[in-house]
Scaffold this motif. Structure first.
Motif, PDB file in Angstrom:
ATOM      1  N   ARG A   2      -4.190 -15.087   3.101  1.00 39.31           N
ATOM      2  CA  ARG A   2      -4.652 -13.824   3.677  1.00 39.31           C
ATOM      3  C   ARG A   2      -4.776 -12.780   2.557  1.00 39.31           C
ATOM      4  O   ARG A   2      -3.948 -12.755   1.650  1.00 39.31           O
ATOM      5  CB  ARG A   2      -3.622 -13.366   4.693  1.00 39.31           C
ATOM      6  CG  ARG A   2      -3.956 -12.060   5.389  1.00 39.31           C
ATOM      7  CD  ARG A   2      -2.767 -11.621   6.239  1.00 39.31           C
ATOM      8  NE  ARG A   2      -3.063 -10.384   6.937  1.00 39.31           N
ATOM      9  CZ  ARG A   2      -2.143  -9.692   7.606  1.00 39.31           C
ATOM     10  NH1 ARG A   2      -0.897 -10.135   7.684  1.00 39.31           N
ATOM     11  NH2 ARG A   2      -2.474  -8.578   8.207  1.00 39.31           N
ATOM     12  N   SER A   3      -5.780 -11.944   2.634  1.00 34.25           N
ATOM     13  CA  SER A   3      -5.903 -10.913   1.604  1.00 34.25           C
ATOM     14  C   SER A   3      -4.810  -9.869   1.811  1.00 34.25           C
ATOM     15  O   SER A   3      -4.303  -9.688   2.927  1.00 34.25           O
ATOM     16  CB  SER A   3      -7.279 -10.260   1.656  1.00 34.25           C
ATOM     17  OG  SER A   3      -7.423  -9.545   2.856  1.00 34.25           O
ATOM     18  N   PHE A   4      -4.443  -9.195   0.740  1.00 38.13           N
ATOM     19  CA  PHE A   4      -3.336  -8.241   0.855  1.00 38.13           C
ATOM     20  C   PHE A   4      -3.538  -7.093  -0.119  1.00 38.13           C
ATOM     21  O   PHE A   4      -4.176  -7.238  -1.168  1.00 38.13           O
ATOM     22  CB  PHE A   4      -1.996  -8.944   0.588  1.00 38.13           C
ATOM     23  CG  PHE A   4      -1.921  -9.645  -0.746  1.00 38.13           C
ATOM     24  CD1 PHE A   4      -1.545  -8.960  -1.897  1.00 38.13           C
ATOM     25  CD2 PHE A   4      -2.238 -10.994  -0.846  1.00 38.13           C
ATOM     26  CE1 PHE A   4      -1.486  -9.602  -3.117  1.00 38.13           C
ATOM     27  CE2 PHE A   4      -2.183 -11.654  -2.070  1.00 38.13           C
ATOM     28  CZ  PHE A   4      -1.807 -10.952  -3.207  1.00 38.13           C
ATOM     29  N   ALA A   5      -2.971  -5.950   0.260  1.00 41.05           N
ATOM     30  CA  ALA A   5      -2.917  -4.813  -0.650  1.00 41.05           C
ATOM     31  C   ALA A   5      -1.784  -5.038  -1.640  1.00 41.05           C
ATOM     32  O   ALA A   5      -0.812  -5.750  -1.343  1.00 41.05           O
ATOM     33  CB  ALA A   5      -2.688  -3.531   0.137  1.00 41.05           C
ATOM     34  N   TYR A   6      -1.927  -4.445  -2.803  1.00 39.86           N
ATOM     35  CA  TYR A   6      -0.956  -4.688  -3.865  1.00 39.86           C
ATOM     36  C   TYR A   6      -0.502  -3.355  -4.436  1.00 39.86           C
ATOM     37  O   TYR A   6      -1.335  -2.539  -4.828  1.00 39.86           O
ATOM     38  CB  TYR A   6      -1.621  -5.526  -4.957  1.00 39.86           C
ATOM     39  CG  TYR A   6      -0.822  -5.665  -6.231  1.00 39.86           C
ATOM     40  CD1 TYR A   6       0.149  -6.650  -6.368  1.00 39.86           C
ATOM     41  CD2 TYR A   6      -1.038  -4.794  -7.308  1.00 39.86           C
ATOM     42  CE1 TYR A   6       0.876  -6.776  -7.539  1.00 39.86           C
ATOM     43  CE2 TYR A   6      -0.317  -4.918  -8.475  1.00 39.86           C
ATOM     44  CZ  TYR A   6       0.640  -5.913  -8.591  1.00 39.86           C
ATOM     45  OH  TYR A   6       1.356  -6.024  -9.746  1.00 39.86           O
ATOM     46  N   ALA A  46       0.620  -8.320   4.593  1.00 45.01           N
ATOM     47  CA  ALA A  46      -0.581  -7.493   4.423  1.00 45.01           C
ATOM     48  C   ALA A  46      -0.482  -6.673   3.146  1.00 45.01           C
ATOM     49  O   ALA A  46      -1.478  -6.122   2.681  1.00 45.01           O
ATOM     50  CB  ALA A  46      -0.748  -6.560   5.621  1.00 45.01           C
ATOM     51  N   ARG A  47       0.749  -6.586   2.590  1.00 46.92           N
ATOM     52  CA  ARG A  47       0.958  -5.766   1.407  1.00 46.92           C
ATOM     53  C   ARG A  47       2.067  -6.402   0.572  1.00 46.92           C
ATOM     54  O   ARG A  47       3.109  -6.782   1.094  1.00 46.92           O
ATOM     55  CB  ARG A  47       1.392  -4.363   1.840  1.00 46.92           C
ATOM     56  CG  ARG A  47       1.691  -3.386   0.703  1.00 46.92           C
ATOM     57  CD  ARG A  47       2.192  -2.058   1.271  1.00 46.92           C
ATOM     58  NE  ARG A  47       1.279  -1.532   2.271  1.00 46.92           N
ATOM     59  CZ  ARG A  47       0.200  -0.807   1.988  1.00 46.92           C
ATOM     60  NH1 ARG A  47      -0.053  -0.464   0.749  1.00 46.92           N
ATOM     61  NH2 ARG A  47      -0.600  -0.389   2.946  1.00 46.92           N
TER      62      ARG A  47
END
Lengths: 342, 174
Positions: A2-6, A46-47
């Motif tokens: 899953r894509s995530f904020a970093y 998600a992050r």
């Protein structure tokens, strides 16, 4: 994945605030568990809050009591294993560290992350199967599936996954604690109160709440006269998880009686497994075969095997006898010369 | 605080989040922009064209992707490129001497026939170079133990041990 904020945090407070503000946030340290399980879609944060630049790396010695090592949670396994006081005063910790994982992983993995690593249960790691730890309420595919590596102590009808850490076993035997920083401030948690057996909530693995971050480990030193070691029995000689392991420390008086004993097991429990009853049996006794066998019996007391892992009960007992006997005689359980660092 | 823009918070797969990453790779400053999910391994191979580092298992078990990060051997498949921002990376391409001659460990691997298919070899060599710097090449047993994170499915292990011990002993081992 899953894509995530970093986000990369510069201070502990910044990291905790960033994680606490997002219920789907997770911390990233060495990444050896986090990235692996994200790729398998077991973890879907998600992050990611990257804590690798926080000033939590290094070992300090505090000289209260018999001495305590205060270890920054981002210290790597290799760094802790190489520390002078660990080499001279805590052989069981050094051996537990150096018998875990591979050199590359030990240069990446932090000691804080090591304590939080997830089970190697194949069903936990495979989202297409039933697993109460990964997906509460879906059942446990290991009960009637492949469970040769699974636990015989601390199990429940909902989960029999083994806790995989070697370090945690040694630290539990030493009465170590973790220092935790969270949204509501700081606290210390003794390792003996940190891990949770699965019961009916296998997904709850430890005492941490969302946003809490392990900042330090506090490891009491053994007295200089103590003998200690970590015996790890496994399917291959290196780079493998334990089938059964024993962390032990003995102080033996000049008259041959055991003054104090510490004993914890790995590879056989759903959590690192301390055995106070066995320690009591050893205290004041001479370490003859009958006493060691009684301690081993107590150590595996209550164990429940299933068809493919029942062998661990006998294996665990024999490992306890071998480790304690070797320490009592001042020998190595596996024939290696002490200090060789294997 | 470095901050990559937010993904969807409702659990659905969010939009791709990209972050700038600066690396010092084999002595040269490189600037790239990557999806936050990108491993250091994929960044090296796909963004920087350094395909010497191999992808074996992509789950931290085989060691084929071993590189040196700030001087320590690590697995690039389990390292996020974003997290390696600002760090020093050395890959198999960075081992050769200024005059283009191979590194002594590369020469030893060739001399001892320490490979068959060669796929694990860059990782083996990066691990072997680090192992000597760590002072862990004192005996065959020690080499075996501290090379345990590099698997070779061809089974070239005996010759790999020979090559490493050759370098460690300064060529006194035939």
């Amino acid at each position: 994945m899953r894509s995530f904020a970093y986000v990369r945090a510069g201070t502990v407070e910044e990291a905790v605030a960033a994680a606490a503000a997002d219920p789907e946030a997770a911390y990233l340290a060495g990444g050896t568990t986090q990235v692996d399980l994200m790729r398998d879609e077991v973890f879907r944060p998600a992050r990611l809050v990257d804590i690798t630049r926080l000033p939590l790396r290094g070992v300090e010695r505090r000289d209260d009591g018999g001495g305590v090592l205060v270890v920054g949670a981002l210290t790597t396994m290799e760094e802790l294993a190489a520390h002078g006081d660990v080499t001279t005063r805590l052989p069981l910790v050094r051996e537990a560290l150096l018998r875990g994982a591979s050199p590359q992983l030990r240069h990446m993995a932090t000691v804080g992350g090591n304590l939080l690593q997830r089970t190697r249960c194949r069903y936990y790691r495979d989202p297409s199967t039933a697993c109460n730890k990964r997906a509460p309420g879906t059942g446990c595919a290991a009960l009637d599936g492949h469970h040769r590596m699974h636990a015989v102590l601390g199990t429940s009808p909902h989960c029999i996954a083994t806790h995989p850490s070697d370090l945690a076993v040694a630290l539990l035997a030493l009465d170590a604690a973790v220092r935790v920083h969270g949204p509501d401030g700081e606290r210390a948690v003794p390792l003996g109160e940190f891990y949770r057996t699965p019961g009916s909530t296998p997904h709850v693995e430890n005492a941490l709440t969302h946003g809490e971050l392990i900042t330090h480990l506090e490891i009491p030193l053994l007295p200089p006269e103590a003998r200690s070691g970590y015996l790890k029995v496994r399917d291959r000689a290196s780079y493998e998880f334990a089938l059964a392991s024993v962390a032990a420390a003995l102080v033996v008086d000049e008259d041959g009686r055991i003054r104090s004993a510490r004993l914890a097991l790995g590879g056989v429990g759903t959590v690192p497994w301390r055995v106070p009853r066995a320690e009591e049996l050893l205290r004041g006794a001479r370490p003859d075969d009958d006493v060691l066998r009684a301690a081993a019996e107590a150590a595996l007391s209550g164990a429940e095997g299933r068809p493919d892992n029942a062998f661990k009960i006998g294996l665990g007992r024999r490992a306890v006898v071998r480790m304690l006997g070797a320490l009592a005689r001042g020998e190595e359980p596996d024939g290696a010369a002490r200090g060789e660092g294997r | 605080m470095v901050n990559g823009s937010a993904a969807a918070a409702d659990g659905t797969p969010g939009p791709v989040v990209r972050v700038p990453v600066s690396l010092r790779v084999n002595g040269a400053e490189r600037r790239i922009e990557v999806d936050t999910r990108t491993s250091l391994l994929d960044a090296l191979r796909d963004a920087l064209g350094l395909t010497g580092t191999k992808k074996g298992c992509d789950q931290g078990q085989c060691g084929a992707c071993t590189v040196h990060l700030d001087g320590k051997r690590v697995l690039s498949c389990l390292t996020l490129a974003a997290s390696a921002d600002g760090r020093d990376v050395r890959t198999i391409e960075g081992l050769e001497r200024d005059d283009g001659a191979p590194h002594p460990m590369q020469e030893a691997f060739a001399r001892h026939d320490a490979l068959q298919c060669g796929y694990c070899t860059p990782g083996q060599i990066m691990s072997a170079v680090a192992l000597i710097e760590e002072g862990r090449a004192g005996s065959d047993d020690e080499v075996r133990e501290f090379m345990s994170g590099n698997l070779c499915r061809c089974g070239a292990y005996p010759h790999i041990v020979d090559a490493i011990r050759d370098v460690a002993t300064g060529g006194r081992r035939a």
